[in-house]
Design an enzyme around this catalytic site. Structure first.
Site, mmCIF file in Angstrom:
data_model
loop_
_atom_site.group_PDB
_atom_site.id
_atom_site.type_symbol
_atom_site.label_atom_id
_atom_site.label_comp_id
_atom_site.label_asym_id
_atom_site.label_seq_id
_atom_site.Cartn_x
_atom_site.Cartn_y
_atom_site.Cartn_z
ATOM 1 N N GLU A 178 12.103 -24.151 11.089
ATOM 2 C CA GLU A 178 13.249 -23.940 11.974
ATOM 3 C C GLU A 178 14.076 -25.223 12.072
ATOM 4 O OE1 GLU A 178 11.983 -22.970 15.937
ATOM 5 O OE2 GLU A 178 13.990 -23.185 16.797
ATOM 6 N N ASP A 214 9.377 -23.947 16.532
ATOM 7 C CA ASP A 214 9.030 -24.565 17.814
ATOM 8 C C ASP A 214 8.153 -23.623 18.624
ATOM 9 O OD1 ASP A 214 10.611 -26.682 17.143
ATOM 10 O OD2 ASP A 214 12.341 -26.057 18.361
ATOM 11 N N ASP A 243 8.342 -22.392 21.448
ATOM 12 C CA ASP A 243 9.086 -21.950 22.630
ATOM 13 C C ASP A 243 9.660 -20.556 22.367
ATOM 14 O OD1 ASP A 243 11.202 -22.301 20.921
ATOM 15 O OD2 ASP A 243 12.101 -23.972 22.001
ATOM 16 N N ASP A 261 12.683 -19.509 21.655
ATOM 17 C CA ASP A 261 13.532 -19.397 20.469
ATOM 18 C C ASP A 261 12.700 -19.392 19.201
ATOM 19 O OD1 ASP A 261 16.033 -19.172 21.640
ATOM 20 O OD2 ASP A 261 16.225 -21.357 21.890
#
Ligand code: 28G
Length: 646
Positions: free
Chosen positions: A430, A508, A510, A512
């Site tokens: 990412e 990540d 998280d 997203d």
């Protein structure tokens, strides 16, 4: 020694040898000893109840996950017979519970129609359980027997009376055999939902006795009155319908039960789920090819008769008839031949013609009786053909461009130097910045890095030409070296060209990041499913925390690990230790990323599996669709999997 005693000891030695064989090589009997095998034990037991339901004697099946991860299955069938087995000199119940392949696949006249993929029977479950007990209610009486690792602790005994009939089995899987010990509710519910749709009229209840955080318990009842037509309605419930009806075929051709349900939605993918004897045949086979042939021929003939294709001046191929199609095919075959890599492809030639005939007749009738819907379907087919031609042109232009650009590898790819795909890995990372860190932290001999620009296209709603033209998706499939197949009759990937046997999604930790994970997985699931089926797709697991105290440093992947560090080095106080929360890959330097997430010596990868095709189909539709409410619900239900940083 008496004759009787002799034959008893002979058969009991055989039983012990059988159980020992199962315990020595469990994977040979149940596939594997990880999550799949553990859940497979439940299916083996439930299959017995399903057989009793198919024989017409059982209406209710209750499955319970107990607090200690043992499982209880109870049915209201006739109860396993308890009378003396002539040859074996012991209760029929004991024979069913302890003798390998007892009950056989084929009792005279009937056949065992259910039976998990491995169809090994309840005695294997018994052999692989430290504890098992069975209770049978039959003829006004209640009987019981208990076992340890498959060995009876006592002879079948009468323990009371009962004014109903049925069988109840409880087992505790042997945790020295299985590598995973916790049952997952969602895995069991997926299979039990399928079974309820595949066997109309059977009520299957699943209850989890392990309390949730708020003290409540999960439970579901799976029941379908109409069977496959309701299955198709469920699968398409989050999609826009092209026609209001589900076409439902339920017949018996030359002694082979054939059930098919189908409808069309306004999307562009083909969703065919097929089953043989309740087993999901993910590789298809003769029943699926019979269905496809009937669909193509019947629709083509209908369109030809009305001279629609002539007027539209478009060349149609088989794929065009299946865009937006959702179908479930279920056949019961007395002697199924399973082929293919995962032994989930039906090989029996005779089944093709049987399904073809059944579907051809029913579909012809439907089209004649529903001219309005027939027209909608044919128009959609014409639209699909035009889109396919546009996609083919798009692909040609991709190929032309890559021919000009040498090897055709994307410019953003930092390739590895090794050339053996079995040893090579690619990280889909990412963002460019994490991509840069990953490039520094990799072993360039076998690790390639492809940075992705944030969120890739949501392929769930996109036509094929949009998918093929998306820059990021082009980068992924050209780096992998495989083309998205759209040739007639075969969507198979050219896996021999695959350049890496580990495709690792690294995002990540998280919200997203997990969104990007699901977007990439959706693309693989819809367009490159074999990559997942062959076990090539992984998700990297970057740590959530770095905990340190003086010179001592530990990475933590869970809150429990973090708490353990605090307890050990901070005396239970977070003021006493230093805790760094990693919000993204970008917060780690190359050395840290390497030693926690990339280096095979230290990292943990999560391999992506499809546990249940129909469940995955539904879940991806939900996660990627327009409707926000069920997505929010899903995220709430699964909040424990996605710990969101406040
Ligand atoms: C709750 C957990 C799993 C079962 C039955 C019922 C019968 C049966 C099961 O027979 C094969 C055939 C006859 C001896 C059959 C009862 C005929 C008459 C049955 C289950 C061998 C076994 N009455 N219910 N097996 N027989 N449920 N649920 O296992 O000769 S297994």
């Amino acid at each position: 020694m008496s004759e009787e005693k002799n034959s008893y000891s002979a058969s009991s030695i055989q039983v012990l040898e059988g159980l020992e064989a199962v315990r020595k090589r469990p994977a040979m009997y149940i596939g594997d000893i990880s999550e799949r095998g553990l859940h497979h034990l439940v299916y083996e037991v439930v299959d017995n109840s399903i057989d009793e339901a198919l024989a017409g004697y059982c209406k209710n099946i209750e499955v319970t996950i107990n607090e200690n991860n043992s499982i209880t299955v109870q049915d209201d069938g006739r109860g396993i017979p308890v009378d003396m087995h002539e040859k074996e000199k012991r209760s029929a119940l004991e024979v069913v519970m302890t003798v390998l392949h007892a009950g056989g696949k084929f009792d005279k006249g009937t056949y065992k129609v259910s039976g998990g993929l491995h169809g090994v029977g309840v005695s294997c479950v018994n052999a692989l359980s430290t504890k098992m007990s069975v209770e049978v209610c039959r003829g006004g009486k209640r009987y019981q027997q208990e076992y340890s690792c498959g060995k009876p602790l006592y002879s079948v005994k009468e323990v009371g009376t009962a004014d109903y009939t049925g069988t109840k089995v409880t087992f505790l899987p042997d945790d020295t055999i299985f590598t995973v010990h916790e049952y997952k509710y969602d895995i069991l519910s997926g299979r039990l939902r399928d079974l309820a749709y595949l066997n109309a009229g059977v009520r299957i209840t699943l209850t989890d006795k392990r309390p949730l955080d708020d003290g409540t318990f999960r439970s579901d009842v799976f029941y379908s009155e109409k069977g496959l037509s309701e299955f198709v309605e469920y699968l398409d419930s989050l999609r826009e319908h092209l026609i209001p009806d589900v076409i439902h075929i339920n017949t018996d051709k030359y002694g082979t039960p054939v059930e098919v349900a189908m409808t069309y939605n306004t999307e562009f993918k083909e969703n065919i789920h097929s089953y043989v004897n309740n087993i999901n045949t993910i590789e298809g086979g003769t029943h699926v090819s019979g269905f496809r042939t009937a669909l193509t021929r019947t629709l083509k003939k209908y369109a030809d008769d009305l001279k629609i294709l002539e007027k539209e001046k478009v060349e149609i191929n088989g794929d065009d008839f299946r865009e937006g199609l959702t179908a479930v095919i279920s056949v019961k075959v007395a002697e199924p031949q399973f082929e293919g890599q995962t032994k989930t492809k039906l090989g029996n030639d005779e089944v093709s013609g049987i399904v073809q005939q059944a579907v051809g007749e029913a579909l012809t009738n439907y089209l004649e009786e529903h001219p309005k819907e027939a027209r909608l379907i044919v128009d959609k087919v014409v639209l699909a053909a035009r889109a396919r031609i546009a996609a083919a042109n798009a692909r040609k232009s991709v190929q032309r461009k890559s021919a000009l650009g040498g090897a055709g590898l994307p410019g953003k790819l930092a390739d590895c130097s090794g050339k053996n795909p079995e040893l090579c890995e690619i990280f889909l990372v990412e963002g460019d910045s994490a991509g840069g860190t990953a490039k520094q932290g990799r072993n360039r001999e076998f690790q390639a890095i492809l940075p992705l620009r944030g969120k890739i296209l949501n392929v769930e709603k996109a036509t094929m030409d949009r998918v093929l033209n998306s820059e990021e998706i082009k980068n992924i499939y050209s780096a992998l070296g495989v083309t998205i197949g759209t040739s007639e009759d075969s969507k198979a990937l050219n896996l021999e060209k695959l350049r890496y046997h580990k495709i690792i999604i690294m995002t990540d930790a998280d919200v997203d990041g997990s969104h990007i994970d699901t977007l990439i997985l959706t693309f693989f699931f819809r367009h490159m499913r074999e990559l997942i089926e062959n076990g090539y797709v992984y998700i990297a697991a970057p740590p959530l925390y770095k905990c340190s105290k003086g010179k001592i440093e530990e990475y933590c992947w869970t809150d429990q690990q973090k708490q353990a560090f605090i307890d050990k080095y901070g005396g239970g106080q977070e003021s006493g230790v230093k805790i760094q929360r990693y919000k993204g890959l970008g917060e780690m330097n190359a050395a840290q990323l390497k030693e926690t997430t990339m280096d095979p010596q230290y990292r943990t990868l999560r391999q992506v599996h499809i546990n249940n095709e129909s469940q995955a189909d539904y879940t991806f539709t939900m996660l990627m669709g327009d409707d926000v409410a069920p997505r929010r619900q899903f995220i709430e239900d699964n909040a424990t999997y996605a710990t969101i940083d406040a």
